[in-house]
Design a protein around this motif. Structure first.
Motif, PDB file in Angstrom:
ATOM      1  N   LEU A   1       0.825  -1.204   0.000  1.00 20.19           N
ATOM      2  CA  LEU A   1       0.000   0.000   0.000  1.00 20.19           C
ATOM      3  C   LEU A   1       0.861   1.257   0.000  1.00 20.19           C
ATOM      4  O   LEU A   1       0.600   2.204  -0.756  1.00 20.19           O
ATOM      5  CB  LEU A   1      -0.907  -0.025   1.230  1.00 20.19           C
ATOM      6  N   GLN A   2       1.884   1.261   0.826  1.00 16.77           N
ATOM      7  CA  GLN A   2       2.774   2.423   0.891  1.00 16.77           C
ATOM      8  C   GLN A   2       3.463   2.671  -0.446  1.00 16.77           C
ATOM      9  O   GLN A   2       3.559   3.809  -0.919  1.00 16.77           O
ATOM     10  CB  GLN A   2       3.808   2.202   1.986  1.00 16.77           C
ATOM     11  N   SER A   3       3.914   1.595  -1.086  1.00 18.54           N
ATOM     12  CA  SER A   3       4.596   1.724  -2.374  1.00 18.54           C
ATOM     13  C   SER A   3       3.657   2.239  -3.455  1.00 18.54           C
ATOM     14  O   SER A   3       4.016   3.125  -4.247  1.00 18.54           O
ATOM     15  CB  SER A   3       5.174   0.361  -2.778  1.00 18.54           C
ATOM     16  N   LEU A   4       2.434   1.698  -3.503  1.00 17.37           N
ATOM     17  CA  LEU A   4       1.477   2.123  -4.520  1.00 17.37           C
ATOM     18  C   LEU A   4       1.118   3.595  -4.362  1.00 17.37           C
ATOM     19  O   LEU A   4       1.068   4.346  -5.344  1.00 17.37           O
ATOM     20  CB  LEU A   4       0.216   1.264  -4.437  1.00 17.37           C
ATOM     21  N   ARG A   5       0.857   4.018  -3.134  1.00 13.85           N
ATOM     22  CA  ARG A   5       0.488   5.429  -2.915  1.00 13.85           C
ATOM     23  C   ARG A   5       1.655   6.358  -3.212  1.00 13.85           C
ATOM     24  O   ARG A   5       1.460   7.457  -3.750  1.00 13.85           O
ATOM     25  CB  ARG A   5       0.003   5.615  -1.479  1.00 13.85           C
ATOM     26  N   ALA A   6       2.865   5.927  -2.908  1.00 13.02           N
ATOM     27  CA  ALA A   6       4.040   6.751  -3.184  1.00 13.02           C
ATOM     28  C   ALA A   6       4.230   6.969  -4.681  1.00 13.02           C
ATOM     29  O   ALA A   6       4.763   7.995  -5.114  1.00 13.02           O
ATOM     30  CB  ALA A   6       5.289   6.111  -2.585  1.00 13.02           C
ATOM     31  N   GLN A   7       3.762   5.994  -5.472  1.00  6.49           N
ATOM     32  CA  GLN A   7       3.891   6.097  -6.922  1.00  6.49           C
ATOM     33  C   GLN A   7       2.663   6.728  -7.578  1.00  6.49           C
ATOM     34  O   GLN A   7       2.552   6.745  -8.797  1.00  6.49           O
ATOM     35  CB  GLN A   7       4.139   4.708  -7.509  1.00  6.49           C
ATOM     36  N   GLY A   8       1.754   7.236  -6.766  1.00  2.38           N
ATOM     37  CA  GLY A   8       0.606   7.957  -7.295  1.00  2.38           C
ATOM     38  C   GLY A   8      -0.582   7.107  -7.670  1.00  2.38           C
ATOM     39  O   GLY A   8      -1.513   7.596  -8.319  1.00  2.38           O
ATOM     40  N   CYS A   9      -0.591   5.823  -7.298  1.00  2.00           N
ATOM     41  CA  CYS A   9      -1.728   4.960  -7.602  1.00  2.00           C
ATOM     42  C   CYS A   9      -2.937   5.398  -6.782  1.00  2.00           C
ATOM     43  O   CYS A   9      -2.870   5.479  -5.551  1.00  2.00           O
ATOM     44  CB  CYS A   9      -1.379   3.509  -7.301  1.00  2.00           C
TER      45      CYS A   9
END
Length: 222
Positions: free
Chosen positions: A63-71
């Motif tokens: 979740l953290q990775s996806l949000r950091a990439q703008g998902c």
């Protein structure tokens, strides 16, 4: 509506997939964190149901990775972790909802519909475009004052167009939103469904943008 289910428990995952399919969702199911992250990045989903205790990579890290990439795909965390600190961490990391197992399948479906509705800027539960109304919870469609009898695929296609009213969707985008893995899609399937919808809802309810795709104008058709 196509959703991604990330759940490593085979019995629970099978039950969740079956229950959501009965409510009209097209469900793709993965059983580890790496596969979940890969699929969210490579395909278009209306929402994700994410377990936190996944092998390969933890759900919070995903979740953290996806949000950091703008998902911006809506994510509903479904987990056995029921401590307040876990709930706070999940929501602060970017989850749109946090549900503790076990969950009633009808409640899960309602929560997903609410997330998807909010993601598309719809406050009301019933979608309205012109003289067409669509209720995702009952899967009922009305044109003017008459109930329209639609097949499952016709409903799914109309739902995708109404959620994105005013936006042109390509055939590939519509197929991604309507079909989960394992379904053979005939090359003219979208065109056939569009033809049937126009017969039931009016010839100008759905507009063809030649060489691009299809749209429902915000002002609606006849």
């Amino acid at each position: 509506m196509r959703v991604l289910l990330a759940e490593d428990d085979p019995i629970l995952g099978d039950g969740l997939r079956a229950g959501l399919r009965q409510q009209g969702f097209a469900v793709d199911w993965v059983r580890d964190g790496l596969a979940a992250e890969r699929e969210v990045r490579s395909a278009e989903f209306a929402a994700v149901v994410l377990d936190l205790g996944l092998p390969g990579r933890d759900g919070i890290d995903i979740l953290q990775s996806l949000r950091a990439q703008g998902c911006k795909t809506p994510v509903l965390v479904l987990t056995a972790r029921d401590a307040i600190a876990d709930r706070v961490a999940g929501l602060d990391t970017g989850a749109d909802d946090y549900v503790v197992k076990p969950v009633d399948l009808h409640e899960l479906g309602a929560r997903l519909r609410a997330l998807i509705r909010r993601a598309h800027g719809h406050a009301e539960t019933v979608l309205r475009v012109g003289e067409v109304t669509l209720d995702p919870s009952t899967r009922q469609v009305r044109h003017q004052d008459t109930t329209a009898s639609l097949s499952q695929r016709e409903f799914d296609l109309l739902h995708a167009l109404m959620r994105n009213a005013g936006r042109v969707l390509t055939r590939e985008q519509l197929e991604q939103q309507m079909y989960s893995w394992g379904f053979e899609v005939e090359s003219n399937a979208i065109e056939v469904h569009i033809h049937h919808l126009r017969k039931k809802l009016g010839s100008d309810a759905i507009i063809t943008v030649r060489g691009v795709g299809y749209t429902m104008p915000v002002g609606g058709g006849t």
